[in-house]
Design an enzyme around this catalytic site. Sequence first.
Site, mmCIF file in Angstrom:
data_model
loop_
_atom_site.group_PDB
_atom_site.id
_atom_site.type_symbol
_atom_site.label_atom_id
_atom_site.label_comp_id
_atom_site.label_asym_id
_atom_site.label_seq_id
_atom_site.Cartn_x
_atom_site.Cartn_y
_atom_site.Cartn_z
ATOM 1 N N SER A 1 -7.939 -6.018 -4.957
ATOM 2 C CA SER A 1 -8.992 -5.342 -4.200
ATOM 3 C C SER A 1 -8.446 -4.049 -3.586
ATOM 4 O O SER A 1 -7.351 -4.023 -3.031
ATOM 5 C CB SER A 1 -9.512 -6.264 -3.094
ATOM 6 O OG SER A 1 -10.515 -5.595 -2.367
ATOM 7 N N CYS B 1 -8.115 -8.552 8.274
ATOM 8 C CA CYS B 1 -8.812 -7.656 9.212
ATOM 9 C C CYS B 1 -8.867 -8.275 10.604
ATOM 10 O O CYS B 1 -8.797 -9.490 10.765
ATOM 11 C CB CYS B 1 -10.211 -7.415 8.693
ATOM 12 S SG CYS B 1 -10.990 -8.962 8.272
ATOM 13 N N THR C 1 -1.006 -6.713 2.111
ATOM 14 C CA THR C 1 0.134 -5.844 2.452
ATOM 15 C C THR C 1 0.856 -6.334 3.708
ATOM 16 O O THR C 1 0.285 -7.017 4.552
ATOM 17 C CB THR C 1 -0.353 -4.405 2.686
ATOM 18 O OG1 THR C 1 -1.429 -4.438 3.620
ATOM 19 C CG2 THR C 1 -0.806 -3.756 1.408
ATOM 20 N N GLY D 1 3.738 -2.678 -3.207
ATOM 21 C CA GLY D 1 4.597 -2.242 -4.292
ATOM 22 C C GLY D 1 5.831 -3.108 -4.418
ATOM 23 O O GLY D 1 5.902 -4.212 -3.868
ATOM 24 N N GLY E 1 3.805 -6.159 -6.272
ATOM 25 C CA GLY E 1 4.759 -5.675 -7.287
ATOM 26 C C GLY E 1 4.086 -4.626 -8.156
ATOM 27 O O GLY E 1 3.487 -3.739 -7.596
ATOM 28 N N GLY F 1 -1.922 -3.975 -7.581
ATOM 29 C CA GLY F 1 -2.465 -3.048 -6.591
ATOM 30 C C GLY F 1 -2.023 -1.621 -6.808
ATOM 31 O O GLY F 1 -2.564 -0.893 -7.647
#
Length: 320
Positions: free
Chosen positions: A23, A134, A197, A221, A248, A268
Amino acid sequence: MNNNRYAVSLPGLELKNPFMPSSGSFYYGLDHIDDFDLNELGALVLKTTTMHPRKGNPQPWIIQTKAGVLNSVGLANPGIAAVKADYLPKLAEKLPNLPQMLSISGETIAEFTELATIIDQIPSISAIELNLSCPNVDEGGRAFGVSTTGITAAVSAVRAVTTKAVYAKLSPNVTDIKPLAIAAQKAGADGLTMVNTLVGMSLDLMARSVRLYRGKGGLSGEAIHPLAVEFIWEAASVVDIPIIGVGGVTIDDALELMLAGASAVQVGIMNKEDSLFLPKLIKQLPAALDKYHFETAADVTYALHPLPTDEDAWAKSKEK
Ligand SMILES: Cc1cc2nc3c(=O)[nH]c(=O)nc-3n(C[C@H](O)[C@H](O)[C@H](O)COP(=O)(O)O)c2cc1C
């Protein structure tokens, strides 16, 4: 291509291969329709959508650090009414056979309920992913995903109003993922997505200033890949609902997430760096399965051997 070798069957999602965008990395997919045939994807995961439109944070949204990318998009999206009216009908028309999962996020449980009630009525959406990173307004801004109470409340509220498959996307900003994964399963999640994240921060020494408007951002990442492997491995040991791994990834990283317990893998930030990253990853799958001696993609899931218990045997196995 022999589809059975690559297919993965998950609640609400019949995937022809295990790979899909995460997403926020593909927005609502429509911008990518000319890049490659999106039907090659296992599924399409859509941008997190909120009750009301959000313009997001002041730029920059993405900055490079020495180890990974920090983003501070701030959930920019047009809101559920516009997504339902404009984006989803186009997607349904253009990609009728591609499983589509819509990510949602609420600031309150009432918002999660309202969003899921609306999406439950949209036939083209196969599954709902709950972005639990969130802030929960009713808990003083603490993210839903960092407490069992927050996760239980959000997942069970959504579960109560939809028969669609529900995936709880867990936050890695916690010390122990196991009770949180268990809470999601107990509250009725059909699967987990792991991980979102990791909170990070980057500073401009010369300006003595933060590099992102809100100071902190979300790290993604390759820097978070080992963390995702560990979190998935921990969660897989305590739940029996499937896990979609994210964090990743190269083809080997993707298989590593699966070996640790994931059944499928989302990509992502790499989509932002190379819009053809996913079709390339999908093409690399057959050779990678051959290389690591897996008959099928589904065979990779949780195929990790138990941790070693014999120190001498371990030392010997590492001798050249
Ligand atoms: C630019 C950007 C936007 C993102 N937007 C969302 C989002 O809307 N919803 C969400 O659940 N995760 C969002 N994420 C997190 C990713 O979906 C993913 O969980 C995370 O980046 C880790 O995967 P990666 O290492 O492959 O990037 C975003 C990440 C990036 C880099």
